[in-house]
Design a protein around this motif. Structure first.
Motif, PDB file in Angstrom:
ATOM      1  N   SER A 155       0.828  -1.195   0.000  1.00  0.00           N
ATOM      2  CA  SER A 155       0.000   0.000   0.000  1.00  0.00           C
ATOM      3  C   SER A 155       0.865   1.248   0.000  1.00  0.00           C
ATOM      4  N   SER A 156       0.363   2.310  -0.631  1.00  0.00           N
ATOM      5  CA  SER A 156       1.084   3.573  -0.669  1.00  0.00           C
ATOM      6  C   SER A 156       0.686   4.476   0.497  1.00  0.00           C
ATOM      7  N   GLN A 157       0.102   3.903   1.550  1.00  0.00           N
ATOM      8  CA  GLN A 157      -0.317   4.707   2.689  1.00  0.00           C
ATOM      9  C   GLN A 157       0.895   5.303   3.393  1.00  0.00           C
ATOM     10  N   LEU A 158       0.666   6.411   4.100  1.00  0.00           N
ATOM     11  CA  LEU A 158       1.729   7.065   4.853  1.00  0.00           C
ATOM     12  C   LEU A 158       2.038   6.272   6.117  1.00  0.00           C
ATOM     13  N   THR A 159       3.319   6.142   6.417  1.00  0.00           N
ATOM     14  CA  THR A 159       3.770   5.527   7.661  1.00  0.00           C
ATOM     15  C   THR A 159       4.529   6.583   8.456  1.00  0.00           C
ATOM     16  N   THR A 160       4.249   6.657   9.747  1.00  0.00           N
ATOM     17  CA  THR A 160       4.886   7.652  10.600  1.00  0.00           C
ATOM     18  C   THR A 160       6.264   7.187  11.055  1.00  0.00           C
ATOM     19  N   ILE A 161       7.230   8.094  10.980  1.00  0.00           N
ATOM     20  CA  ILE A 161       8.512   7.939  11.677  1.00  0.00           C
ATOM     21  C   ILE A 161       8.349   8.762  12.955  1.00  0.00           C
ATOM     22  N   PRO A 162       8.070   8.128  14.088  1.00  0.00           N
ATOM     23  CA  PRO A 162       7.697   8.897  15.277  1.00  0.00           C
ATOM     24  C   PRO A 162       8.845   9.774  15.774  1.00  0.00           C
ATOM     25  N   ALA A 163       8.510  10.968  16.218  1.00  0.00           N
ATOM     26  CA  ALA A 163       9.510  11.880  16.763  1.00  0.00           C
ATOM     27  C   ALA A 163      10.380  11.165  17.794  1.00  0.00           C
ATOM     28  N   ARG A 164      11.690  11.302  17.645  1.00  0.00           N
ATOM     29  CA  ARG A 164      12.690  10.761  18.577  1.00  0.00           C
ATOM     30  C   ARG A 164      12.836   9.240  18.506  1.00  0.00           C
ATOM     31  N   HIS A 165      12.204   8.580  17.538  1.00  0.00           N
ATOM     32  CA  HIS A 165      12.245   7.117  17.466  1.00  0.00           C
ATOM     33  C   HIS A 165      12.727   6.641  16.094  1.00  0.00           C
ATOM     34  N   GLY A 166      12.929   5.311  16.003  1.00  0.00           N
ATOM     35  CA  GLY A 166      13.409   4.711  14.776  1.00  0.00           C
ATOM     36  C   GLY A 166      12.453   3.674  14.239  1.00  0.00           C
ATOM     37  N   ILE A 167      12.537   3.450  12.930  1.00  0.00           N
ATOM     38  CA  ILE A 167      11.687   2.472  12.255  1.00  0.00           C
ATOM     39  C   ILE A 167      12.474   1.936  11.056  1.00  0.00           C
ATOM     40  N   ALA A 168      12.226   0.696  10.695  1.00  0.00           N
ATOM     41  CA  ALA A 168      12.874   0.096   9.528  1.00  0.00           C
ATOM     42  C   ALA A 168      11.834  -0.668   8.726  1.00  0.00           C
ATOM     43  N   VAL A 169      12.089  -0.799   7.418  1.00  0.00           N
ATOM     44  CA  VAL A 169      11.123  -1.444   6.533  1.00  0.00           C
ATOM     45  C   VAL A 169      11.872  -2.106   5.378  1.00  0.00           C
ATOM     46  N   PRO A 170      11.439  -3.291   4.937  1.00  0.00           N
ATOM     47  CA  PRO A 170      12.060  -3.908   3.761  1.00  0.00           C
ATOM     48  C   PRO A 170      11.611  -3.237   2.473  1.00  0.00           C
ATOM     49  N   LEU A 171      12.520  -3.160   1.518  1.00  0.00           N
ATOM     50  CA  LEU A 171      12.217  -2.663   0.178  1.00  0.00           C
ATOM     51  C   LEU A 171      12.692  -3.692  -0.832  1.00  0.00           C
ATOM     52  N   HIS A 172      11.815  -4.053  -1.764  1.00  0.00           N
ATOM     53  CA  HIS A 172      12.210  -4.922  -2.867  1.00  0.00           C
ATOM     54  C   HIS A 172      12.854  -4.088  -3.974  1.00  0.00           C
TER      55      HIS A 172
END
Length: 207
Positions: A2-19
């Motif tokens: 999905s092309s939905q927006l994902t939040t990178i929360p203030a002061r925090h980290g996030i990771a996601v796989p990309l093909h």
């Protein structure tokens, strides 16, 4: 995906796989937030708890390949084996980003007087990868600091930490040239002016 927006929360980290072939749009939602960015190839893909990091995006290798301090649209971002991991395909910000500064860490905030428990980008990388079951590298790689304004001054030797020049809603889009994991930290820096003193959320969208 999905092309939905994902939040990178203030002061925090996030990771996601990309093909390979997917594009990720990183949005400076409020115009004032630096987003530290890393990318990694893995021993197996999609990521699983048994996946280990094989290579990492390298700013020093990228600068050597491009002969540029800041990459621009059309440029690649390279790993430590000099392979192109990502390509910048769009940038509405005016192109002010940083490849020189290390990620903030516990020691940096002690140095700046921020205290023992201040959140930091090195920890946010561990947080983001850990949510995918991936163990972070022993040593934090130097990130691509999206939206970070570190001018090289006229003496060609000195740098300074300045507020972002990007505006609300501006973005940069990166196309994956191989299967990889990309990690982000909404930088917690609130002592220097690089986030205008107030870390806030950013967002991304996979296209």
């Amino acid at each position: 995906m999905s092309s939905q927006l994902t939040t990178i929360p203030a002061r925090h980290g996030i990771a996601v796989p990309l093909h390979a072939g997917q594009t990720i749009k990183v949005i400076n939602t409020h115009g004032t937030q630096v987003v530290d960015t890393w990318a990694f190839t893995l021993s197996s893909f999609p990521p699983s708890p048994s996946s280990t990091i094989v290579t990492q995006m390298s700013m020093q290798h990228t600068r050597a390949s491009l002969c540029r301090v800041i990459p621009k649209v059309g440029n690649g971002l390279y790993d430590n084996e000099r392979r192109k991991m990502l390509t910048i395909v769009e940038d509405t910000t005016g192109g002010v980003h940083d490849t020189l500064m290390a990620a903030c860490d516990k020691e940096r905030y002690l140095e700046l007087g921020g205290g023992e428990g201040h959140r930091h980008c090195a920890g946010n990388l561990v947080e983001g990868l850990g949510a995918l079951g991936i163990k972070a590298p022993q040593f934090t790689p130097s990130p691509l600091n999206l939206f970070m304004n570190i001018p090289v001054h006229d003496d060609y030797t000195t740098l300074s930490f300045e507020a972002p020049t990007s505006k609300e809603g501006q973005y940069i889009s990166l196309k994956a040239e191989m299967d990889l994991v990309i990690a982000f930290s909404a930088c917690p820096q609130d002592i220097l002016k690089i986030n205008c003193g107030k870390p806030v959320d950013a967002h991304f969208q996979i296209l």
